[in-house]
Design a protein around this motif. Sequence first.
Motif, PDB file in Angstrom:
ATOM      1  N   ALA A  93       0.857  -1.175   0.000  1.00  0.00           N
ATOM      2  CA  ALA A  93       0.000   0.000   0.000  1.00  0.00           C
ATOM      3  C   ALA A  93       0.894   1.226   0.000  1.00  0.00           C
ATOM      4  CB  ALA A  93      -0.928  -0.003   1.214  1.00  0.00           C
ATOM      5  N   GLY A  94       0.301   2.377  -0.290  1.00  0.00           N
ATOM      6  CA  GLY A  94       1.078   3.606  -0.277  1.00  0.00           C
ATOM      7  C   GLY A  94       0.874   4.421  -1.531  1.00  0.00           C
ATOM      8  N   TRP A  95       1.902   5.155  -1.891  1.00  0.00           N
ATOM      9  CA  TRP A  95       1.818   6.136  -2.964  1.00  0.00           C
ATOM     10  C   TRP A  95       3.174   6.196  -3.652  1.00  0.00           C
ATOM     11  CZ3 TRP A  95       2.009  12.083  -1.931  1.00  0.00           C
ATOM     12  CH2 TRP A  95       1.747  12.771  -3.109  1.00  0.00           C
ATOM     13  N   VAL A  96       3.198   6.055  -4.980  1.00  0.00           N
ATOM     14  CA  VAL A  96       4.439   6.129  -5.754  1.00  0.00           C
ATOM     15  C   VAL A  96       4.281   7.207  -6.813  1.00  0.00           C
ATOM     16  CG1 VAL A  96       6.112   4.888  -7.163  1.00  0.00           C
ATOM     17  CG2 VAL A  96       4.830   3.655  -5.411  1.00  0.00           C
ATOM     18  N   ARG A  97       5.293   8.070  -6.911  1.00  0.00           N
ATOM     19  CA  ARG A  97       5.291   9.158  -7.895  1.00  0.00           C
ATOM     20  C   ARG A  97       6.251   8.793  -9.023  1.00  0.00           C
ATOM     21  NH1 ARG A  97       7.286  13.426  -3.695  1.00  0.00           N
ATOM     22  NH2 ARG A  97       8.621  11.599  -3.387  1.00  0.00           N
ATOM     23  N   LEU A  98       5.711   8.632 -10.220  1.00  0.00           N
ATOM     24  CA  LEU A  98       6.478   8.160 -11.379  1.00  0.00           C
ATOM     25  C   LEU A  98       6.500   9.223 -12.469  1.00  0.00           C
ATOM     26  CD1 LEU A  98       7.778   5.890 -13.166  1.00  0.00           C
ATOM     27  CD2 LEU A  98       5.433   5.249 -13.784  1.00  0.00           C
ATOM     28  N   PRO A 121      -3.556  -3.252  -5.972  1.00  0.00           N
ATOM     29  CA  PRO A 121      -4.639  -2.276  -6.069  1.00  0.00           C
ATOM     30  C   PRO A 121      -4.661  -1.251  -4.946  1.00  0.00           C
ATOM     31  CG  PRO A 121      -5.466  -4.415  -5.351  1.00  0.00           C
ATOM     32  CD  PRO A 121      -4.054  -4.623  -5.753  1.00  0.00           C
ATOM     33  N   LYS A 122      -3.937  -1.509  -3.856  1.00  0.00           N
ATOM     34  CA  LYS A 122      -3.941  -0.575  -2.729  1.00  0.00           C
ATOM     35  C   LYS A 122      -2.891   0.528  -2.866  1.00  0.00           C
ATOM     36  CE  LYS A 122      -5.669  -3.950   0.625  1.00  0.00           C
ATOM     37  NZ  LYS A 122      -5.409  -4.615   1.933  1.00  0.00           N
ATOM     38  N   VAL A 123      -2.043   0.419  -3.893  1.00  0.00           N
ATOM     39  CA  VAL A 123      -1.008   1.435  -4.105  1.00  0.00           C
ATOM     40  C   VAL A 123      -1.512   2.476  -5.104  1.00  0.00           C
ATOM     41  CG1 VAL A 123       1.359   1.888  -4.853  1.00  0.00           C
ATOM     42  CG2 VAL A 123       0.816  -0.229  -3.632  1.00  0.00           C
ATOM     43  N   ARG A 124      -1.394   3.726  -4.749  1.00  0.00           N
ATOM     44  CA  ARG A 124      -1.797   4.807  -5.641  1.00  0.00           C
ATOM     45  C   ARG A 124      -0.570   5.308  -6.392  1.00  0.00           C
ATOM     46  NH1 ARG A 124      -4.321  10.344  -3.326  1.00  0.00           N
ATOM     47  NH2 ARG A 124      -2.242  10.396  -2.402  1.00  0.00           N
ATOM     48  N   ILE A 125      -0.701   5.471  -7.704  1.00  0.00           N
ATOM     49  CA  ILE A 125       0.397   5.965  -8.529  1.00  0.00           C
ATOM     50  C   ILE A 125       0.046   7.339  -9.076  1.00  0.00           C
ATOM     51  CG2 ILE A 125       1.793   5.586 -10.595  1.00  0.00           C
ATOM     52  CD1 ILE A 125       1.381   2.639 -10.295  1.00  0.00           C
ATOM     53  N   GLU A 126       0.983   8.254  -8.928  1.00  0.00           N
ATOM     54  CA  GLU A 126       0.875   9.566  -9.556  1.00  0.00           C
ATOM     55  C   GLU A 126       1.899   9.593 -10.687  1.00  0.00           C
ATOM     56  OE1 GLU A 126       2.591  13.790  -8.423  1.00  0.00           O
ATOM     57  OE2 GLU A 126       0.897  13.267  -7.131  1.00  0.00           O
ATOM     58  N   ALA A 127       1.430   9.599 -11.926  1.00  0.00           N
ATOM     59  CA  ALA A 127       2.325   9.545 -13.086  1.00  0.00           C
ATOM     60  C   ALA A 127       2.399  10.910 -13.753  1.00  0.00           C
ATOM     61  CB  ALA A 127       1.847   8.498 -14.089  1.00  0.00           C
ATOM     62  N   ARG A 128       3.587  11.267 -14.202  1.00  0.00           N
ATOM     63  CA  ARG A 128       3.804  12.557 -14.857  1.00  0.00           C
ATOM     64  C   ARG A 128       4.667  12.346 -16.093  1.00  0.00           C
ATOM     65  NH1 ARG A 128       3.213  17.625 -12.920  1.00  0.00           N
ATOM     66  NH2 ARG A 128       4.282  19.317 -14.008  1.00  0.00           N
ATOM     67  N   VAL A 129       4.167  12.787 -17.244  1.00  0.00           N
ATOM     68  CA  VAL A 129       4.933  12.767 -18.490  1.00  0.00           C
ATOM     69  C   VAL A 129       5.510  14.160 -18.692  1.00  0.00           C
ATOM     70  CG1 VAL A 129       4.860  12.424 -20.981  1.00  0.00           C
ATOM     71  CG2 VAL A 129       3.488  10.964 -19.476  1.00  0.00           C
ATOM     72  N   ALA A 130       6.840  14.262 -18.791  1.00  0.00           N
ATOM     73  CA  ALA A 130       7.480  15.577 -18.830  1.00  0.00           C
ATOM     74  C   ALA A 130       8.799  15.513 -19.585  1.00  0.00           C
ATOM     75  CB  ALA A 130       7.711  16.086 -17.412  1.00  0.00           C
ATOM     76  N   ARG A 131       9.399  16.675 -19.797  1.00  0.00           N
ATOM     77  CA  ARG A 131      10.695  16.783 -20.451  1.00  0.00           C
ATOM     78  C   ARG A 131      11.806  16.334 -19.501  1.00  0.00           C
ATOM     79  NH1 ARG A 131      10.975  20.846 -24.162  1.00  0.00           N
ATOM     80  NH2 ARG A 131      13.102  20.095 -24.496  1.00  0.00           N
ATOM     81  N   ASN A 132      12.960  16.045 -20.067  1.00  0.00           N
ATOM     82  CA  ASN A 132      14.067  15.489 -19.305  1.00  0.00           C
ATOM     83  C   ASN A 132      14.494  16.377 -18.139  1.00  0.00           C
ATOM     84  OD1 ASN A 132      15.498  12.920 -20.219  1.00  0.00           O
ATOM     85  ND2 ASN A 132      17.176  14.074 -19.323  1.00  0.00           N
ATOM     86  N   ALA A 133      14.667  17.671 -18.399  1.00  0.00           N
ATOM     87  CA  ALA A 133      15.151  18.574 -17.359  1.00  0.00           C
ATOM     88  C   ALA A 133      14.194  18.618 -16.174  1.00  0.00           C
ATOM     89  CB  ALA A 133      15.343  19.975 -17.943  1.00  0.00           C
ATOM     90  N   GLU A 134      12.897  18.624 -16.460  1.00  0.00           N
ATOM     91  CA  GLU A 134      11.913  18.658 -15.380  1.00  0.00           C
ATOM     92  C   GLU A 134      11.943  17.361 -14.576  1.00  0.00           C
ATOM     93  OE1 GLU A 134       7.076  18.868 -14.625  1.00  0.00           O
ATOM     94  OE2 GLU A 134       7.888  19.545 -16.549  1.00  0.00           O
ATOM     95  N   LEU A 135      12.083  16.231 -15.263  1.00  0.00           N
ATOM     96  CA  LEU A 135      12.131  14.947 -14.564  1.00  0.00           C
ATOM     97  C   LEU A 135      13.318  14.887 -13.608  1.00  0.00           C
ATOM     98  CD1 LEU A 135      11.252  12.483 -17.466  1.00  0.00           C
ATOM     99  CD2 LEU A 135       9.737  13.242 -15.628  1.00  0.00           C
ATOM    100  N   ALA A 278       6.797  -0.685  -2.434  1.00  0.00           N
ATOM    101  CA  ALA A 278       5.935  -0.355  -3.567  1.00  0.00           C
ATOM    102  C   ALA A 278       6.725   0.282  -4.694  1.00  0.00           C
ATOM    103  CB  ALA A 278       4.810   0.578  -3.109  1.00  0.00           C
ATOM    104  N   THR A 279       7.633   1.202  -4.354  1.00  0.00           N
ATOM    105  CA  THR A 279       8.463   1.854  -5.371  1.00  0.00           C
ATOM    106  C   THR A 279       9.408   0.850  -6.018  1.00  0.00           C
ATOM    107  OG1 THR A 279       8.359   3.954  -4.182  1.00  0.00           O
ATOM    108  CG2 THR A 279      10.135   3.690  -5.777  1.00  0.00           C
TER     109      THR A 279
END
Length: 297
Positions: A93-98, A121-135, A278-279
């Motif tokens: 469980a938890g939260w992963v930022r990808l 199913p208990k893990v929440r994912i926050e996904a972000r598509v971005a440019r290299n410098a921002e990542l 989770a990560t």
Amino acid sequence: MRRITFDLDVLRTFATGMELGSFAKAAARLGRSTSAVSAQLKKLEQQTEKPIFVKAGRGLALTEAGETMLAYARRLLDLNDEAATAIHGTELAGWVRLGLQEDFGETILPEVLGQFARAHPKVRIEARVARNAELIDRITSDRLDLALAWNDASVATPHSDHIKDLPMCWVGPAGEPRNWRVSADEPLPLASLEAPCLLRTAATNALDRAGIPWRQSFVSPSLAGLWAATVAGLGVTIRTPFGLPPSVQPLVPADSGLPPLPSLGLVLHRSQAQSDPATARLASIMLQAVHNAIPAY
């Protein structure tokens, strides 16, 4: 045709050896002797009743049947591992930022998110598509846990896994002659993403070294705009062969007069040295998805 039941242990040895480029390394990773690995590969060829390998110099290469077998082996192993984690890993469980590059957003991201969500199913994912410098900025400032990005030698991140190097290529509209040539009458029109952009810099550096004049004909904040400009003939651009839409195609440097280009490293960055479970699980799925999606160049 007789029904064949493949041994998943054998398939894992086969897939691991091809991933590492060495069955001796596969034996070490899987905790088996080299003779046991050889026996497993022999069993696989006996089951398929077709040669899987062919000699290529001092090493081995896959036959057509071997390439087909490898693709199915990876799929079977993915399904097996997904089933195992679904049964034993639902406690995560938890939260992963990808975060990941736009090149991979439409190809790898849906598979990774789907596989992970079914197993955890208990893990929440926050996904972000971005440019290299921002990542990279978000990884170093601990606003992302994982980021699939291009390797930028000018920026050091302490926790990262080099996945593989991908060749950069010049790209033009599909359907145009692949022997499109640089014109001697005017500067080369170049379409690119907004600066800073590693691929844009690689393109201009290569053109400058080759003494080919160029002009910036189109700048886009997104890949969608870049593809539209390339298809419209506003300029050539530069990417890796992975994820190219059917409306564009790589150009052949030897025939076009364009200079050769270097390779670009693909890296999975982590914000922490020791990831939470989770990560770590999402990173494992991401790495496998990349290896499955990107052929060996």
